[in-house]
Write a protein that holds these residues in place. Structure first.
Motif, PDB file in Angstrom:
ATOM      1  N   GLU A   3       0.846  -1.198   0.000  1.00  0.00           N
ATOM      2  CA  GLU A   3       0.000   0.000   0.000  1.00  0.00           C
ATOM      3  C   GLU A   3       0.882   1.248   0.000  1.00  0.00           C
ATOM      4  OE1 GLU A   3      -1.786   1.195   3.871  1.00  0.00           O
ATOM      5  OE2 GLU A   3      -1.003  -0.709   4.576  1.00  0.00           O
ATOM      6  N   SER A   4       0.375   2.339  -0.529  1.00  0.00           N
ATOM      7  CA  SER A   4       1.219   3.527  -0.647  1.00  0.00           C
ATOM      8  C   SER A   4       1.021   4.452   0.551  1.00  0.00           C
ATOM      9  CB  SER A   4       0.888   4.251  -1.940  1.00  0.00           C
ATOM     10  OG  SER A   4      -0.370   4.856  -1.813  1.00  0.00           O
ATOM     11  N   LEU A   5       1.806   5.499   0.527  1.00  0.00           N
ATOM     12  CA  LEU A   5       1.780   6.499   1.583  1.00  0.00           C
ATOM     13  C   LEU A   5       0.792   7.578   1.169  1.00  0.00           C
ATOM     14  CD1 LEU A   5       3.349   7.419   4.144  1.00  0.00           C
ATOM     15  CD2 LEU A   5       4.925   8.565   2.594  1.00  0.00           C
ATOM     16  N   SER A   6       0.022   8.082   2.135  1.00  0.00           N
ATOM     17  CA  SER A   6      -0.912   9.157   1.778  1.00  0.00           C
ATOM     18  C   SER A   6      -0.591  10.422   2.558  1.00  0.00           C
ATOM     19  CB  SER A   6      -2.350   8.727   2.065  1.00  0.00           C
ATOM     20  OG  SER A   6      -2.613   8.784   3.453  1.00  0.00           O
ATOM     21  N   MET A   7      -1.024  11.550   2.033  1.00  0.00           N
ATOM     22  CA  MET A   7      -0.818  12.827   2.716  1.00  0.00           C
ATOM     23  C   MET A   7      -1.510  12.826   4.077  1.00  0.00           C
ATOM     24  SD  MET A   7       1.130  15.083   1.167  1.00  0.00           S
ATOM     25  CE  MET A   7       0.595  16.737   1.635  1.00  0.00           C
ATOM     26  N   THR A 115       0.006  18.206  -4.496  1.00  0.00           N
ATOM     27  CA  THR A 115       0.350  19.273  -5.431  1.00  0.00           C
ATOM     28  C   THR A 115      -0.626  20.453  -5.339  1.00  0.00           C
ATOM     29  OG1 THR A 115      -0.926  18.134  -7.133  1.00  0.00           O
ATOM     30  CG2 THR A 115       1.441  17.692  -7.075  1.00  0.00           C
ATOM     31  N   ARG A 116      -1.505  20.422  -4.341  1.00  0.00           N
ATOM     32  CA  ARG A 116      -2.442  21.535  -4.147  1.00  0.00           C
ATOM     33  C   ARG A 116      -1.655  22.763  -3.700  1.00  0.00           C
ATOM     34  NH1 ARG A 116      -6.941  19.333  -0.430  1.00  0.00           N
ATOM     35  NH2 ARG A 116      -7.298  17.968  -2.215  1.00  0.00           N
ATOM     36  N   GLU A 117      -2.039  23.932  -4.174  1.00  0.00           N
ATOM     37  CA  GLU A 117      -1.310  25.136  -3.785  1.00  0.00           C
ATOM     38  C   GLU A 117      -1.688  25.564  -2.365  1.00  0.00           C
ATOM     39  OE1 GLU A 117      -2.086  29.297  -5.344  1.00  0.00           O
ATOM     40  OE2 GLU A 117      -0.142  28.887  -6.264  1.00  0.00           O
ATOM     41  N   ARG A 133       2.875  19.077  -0.575  1.00  0.00           N
ATOM     42  CA  ARG A 133       3.980  18.256  -0.105  1.00  0.00           C
ATOM     43  C   ARG A 133       5.115  19.110   0.463  1.00  0.00           C
ATOM     44  NH1 ARG A 133       5.083  14.672  -4.634  1.00  0.00           N
ATOM     45  NH2 ARG A 133       6.500  16.273  -5.357  1.00  0.00           N
ATOM     46  N   GLY A 134       5.450  20.178  -0.234  1.00  0.00           N
ATOM     47  CA  GLY A 134       6.493  21.070   0.251  1.00  0.00           C
ATOM     48  C   GLY A 134       6.096  21.757   1.552  1.00  0.00           C
ATOM     49  N   TYR A 135       4.820  22.083   1.663  1.00  0.00           N
ATOM     50  CA  TYR A 135       4.318  22.709   2.894  1.00  0.00           C
ATOM     51  C   TYR A 135       4.429  21.742   4.068  1.00  0.00           C
ATOM     52  CZ  TYR A 135       0.693  24.409   6.136  1.00  0.00           C
ATOM     53  OH  TYR A 135      -0.011  24.809   7.253  1.00  0.00           O
ATOM     54  N   LEU A 136       4.006  20.502   3.871  1.00  0.00           N
ATOM     55  CA  LEU A 136       4.041  19.519   4.953  1.00  0.00           C
ATOM     56  C   LEU A 136       5.478  19.183   5.362  1.00  0.00           C
ATOM     57  CD1 LEU A 136       2.609  17.573   6.885  1.00  0.00           C
ATOM     58  CD2 LEU A 136       2.559  15.888   5.026  1.00  0.00           C
TER      59      LEU A 136
ATOM     60  N   MET B   1      -7.413  13.826  -8.218  1.00  0.00           N
ATOM     61  CA  MET B   1      -6.277  13.227  -7.493  1.00  0.00           C
ATOM     62  C   MET B   1      -5.009  13.447  -8.302  1.00  0.00           C
ATOM     63  SD  MET B   1      -5.559  11.095  -4.802  1.00  0.00           S
ATOM     64  CE  MET B   1      -4.111  10.147  -4.325  1.00  0.00           C
ATOM     65  N   SER B   2      -4.071  14.148  -7.664  1.00  0.00           N
ATOM     66  CA  SER B   2      -2.805  14.426  -8.320  1.00  0.00           C
ATOM     67  C   SER B   2      -1.827  13.299  -8.028  1.00  0.00           C
ATOM     68  CB  SER B   2      -2.273  15.754  -7.796  1.00  0.00           C
ATOM     69  OG  SER B   2      -2.481  15.830  -6.398  1.00  0.00           O
ATOM     70  N   GLU B   3      -0.583  13.496  -8.410  1.00  0.00           N
ATOM     71  CA  GLU B   3       0.420  12.458  -8.128  1.00  0.00           C
ATOM     72  C   GLU B   3       0.442  12.161  -6.633  1.00  0.00           C
ATOM     73  OE1 GLU B   3       4.633  13.774  -8.026  1.00  0.00           O
ATOM     74  OE2 GLU B   3       3.860  15.655  -8.782  1.00  0.00           O
ATOM     75  N   SER B   4       0.831  10.967  -6.261  1.00  0.00           N
ATOM     76  CA  SER B   4       0.779  10.603  -4.847  1.00  0.00           C
ATOM     77  C   SER B   4       2.123  10.833  -4.175  1.00  0.00           C
ATOM     78  CB  SER B   4       0.374   9.143  -4.706  1.00  0.00           C
ATOM     79  OG  SER B   4       1.449   8.332  -5.130  1.00  0.00           O
ATOM     80  N   LEU B   5       2.117  10.605  -2.891  1.00  0.00           N
ATOM     81  CA  LEU B   5       3.301  10.790  -2.071  1.00  0.00           C
ATOM     82  C   LEU B   5       4.060   9.475  -2.038  1.00  0.00           C
ATOM     83  CD1 LEU B   5       4.575  12.804  -0.027  1.00  0.00           C
ATOM     84  CD2 LEU B   5       3.102  11.756   1.700  1.00  0.00           C
ATOM     85  N   SER B   6       5.370   9.523  -2.078  1.00  0.00           N
ATOM     86  CA  SER B   6       6.140   8.275  -2.000  1.00  0.00           C
ATOM     87  C   SER B   6       7.050   8.283  -0.781  1.00  0.00           C
ATOM     88  CB  SER B   6       6.968   8.088  -3.274  1.00  0.00           C
ATOM     89  OG  SER B   6       8.105   8.930  -3.242  1.00  0.00           O
ATOM     90  N   MET B   7       7.434   7.103  -0.360  1.00  0.00           N
ATOM     91  CA  MET B   7       8.352   6.982   0.770  1.00  0.00           C
ATOM     92  C   MET B   7       9.686   7.656   0.444  1.00  0.00           C
ATOM     93  SD  MET B   7       7.168   5.520   3.567  1.00  0.00           S
ATOM     94  CE  MET B   7       8.519   4.666   4.416  1.00  0.00           C
ATOM     95  N   TYR B   8      10.091   7.604  -0.792  1.00  0.00           N
ATOM     96  CA  TYR B   8      11.339   8.279  -1.166  1.00  0.00           C
ATOM     97  C   TYR B   8      11.208   9.790  -0.956  1.00  0.00           C
ATOM     98  CZ  TYR B   8      15.343   9.884  -3.857  1.00  0.00           C
ATOM     99  OH  TYR B   8      16.515  10.509  -4.238  1.00  0.00           O
ATOM    100  N   GLN B   9      10.133  10.351  -1.488  1.00  0.00           N
ATOM    101  CA  GLN B   9       9.926  11.798  -1.350  1.00  0.00           C
ATOM    102  C   GLN B   9       9.849  12.228   0.109  1.00  0.00           C
ATOM    103  OE1 GLN B   9       6.256  11.857  -3.501  1.00  0.00           O
ATOM    104  NE2 GLN B   9       7.190  12.656  -5.387  1.00  0.00           N
TER     105      GLN B   9
END
Lengths: 171, 171
Positions: A3-7, A115-117, A133-136, B1-9
């Motif tokens: 499973e992937s990582l979510s915000m 990628t939301r502003e 993502r950059g904000y978090l 839904m935009s690109e998702s978050l990854s463990m690498y990022q």
């Protein structure tokens, strides 16, 4: 690929945990002061250096940083605090209210905000522009841990017995 | 839904940025000491409290925390440091080496590690067992920011002129 990582996973439960740990760190400070026979409120005005902020403000800023995060990621107005706290009980209430507020957000509101502003109004540098993502990762998490770590350091430097496990906390 | 978050990022670039900021914070400490006419190495032995670790150890632990993260997430052996640093130049080299080491991991090695098992050997509590997500968010990030914040606090409490923007840094 699992499973992937979510915000949502990278924000709401992470912020809640840091605030629960901060609450417990504060509680140990209050208990220590009482056991030593001095007014615990003295700790809330303690600073690491004259032009650094006292413990009370560290807690206020930590909760501000945390409460703004899901609101900005979700694109809704954040709740507001009046910043009128003066004692431990009021700070616990503020922490509890923030933890509860964070819990009011659903994964659906936060996920997809990578990628939301996000516009972050600042006093000195105008509006800072991030993607979610950059904000978090570039603002919220380092800032929150900065203020929790500084609260910890203020209490430690006043002789409160705390260890790294109080800072890292449980789940 | 935009690109998702990854463990690498959520790990490699985040850790690299925190270490670059720590390097710059240290450099400002060294420069300040020189401008005040005292040996900068004094700062490296400075602590917030007698039973807290000095600045030099804070930097060593920050780099240890960072270097172990991608290795454990990727399931490979981490590089080792001998912990022989005594001065600023050696700490810069250690930071640079860690930043470079982090950069040697590919997204493919880290992504998908959300639910991968991570065993963390500890001296006092045996092996701690995490999944990759719990390890990153419940251990690596709070720990790294703890040690960078404490390094910042040690320098600030010695009069080094630093602001929050030095801690948050650029990109």
């Amino acid at each position: 690929m699992s499973e992937s990582l979510s915000m949502y996973q990278a924000s709401v439960p992470v912020l809640q945990r840091a605030l629960r740990n901060l609450r417990e760190i504060l509680r140990k400070g209050q208990t220590h002061a009482q056991s030593q026979g001095y007014d615990p409120a003295v700790l809330l005005q303690s600073r690491l250096y004259p032009d650094m902020l006292p413990l009370l403000r560290q807690v206020q800023i930590a909760t501000d940083t945390a409460k703004f995060a899901p609101a900005r990621l979700a694109g809704v107005e954040s709740m507001r605090f009046d910043d009128t706290e003066t004692g431990f009980d009021e700070l616990y209430a503020r922490l509890d209210r923030t933890i509860e507020y964070l819990g009011s957000f659903s994964a659906e509101q936060i996920d997809g905000s990578e990628t939301r502003e996000v516009l972050l109004p600042t006093r000195s540098r105008g509006d800072l522009r991030f993607d979610g993502r950059g904000y978090l990762f570039g603002f919220v998490l380092p800032n929150l841990y900065f203020h929790v770590s500084t609260a910890y350091a203020i209490l430690r430097s006043n002789g409160v017995p705390l260890g790294k496990s109080d800072y890292l906390g449980g789940n």
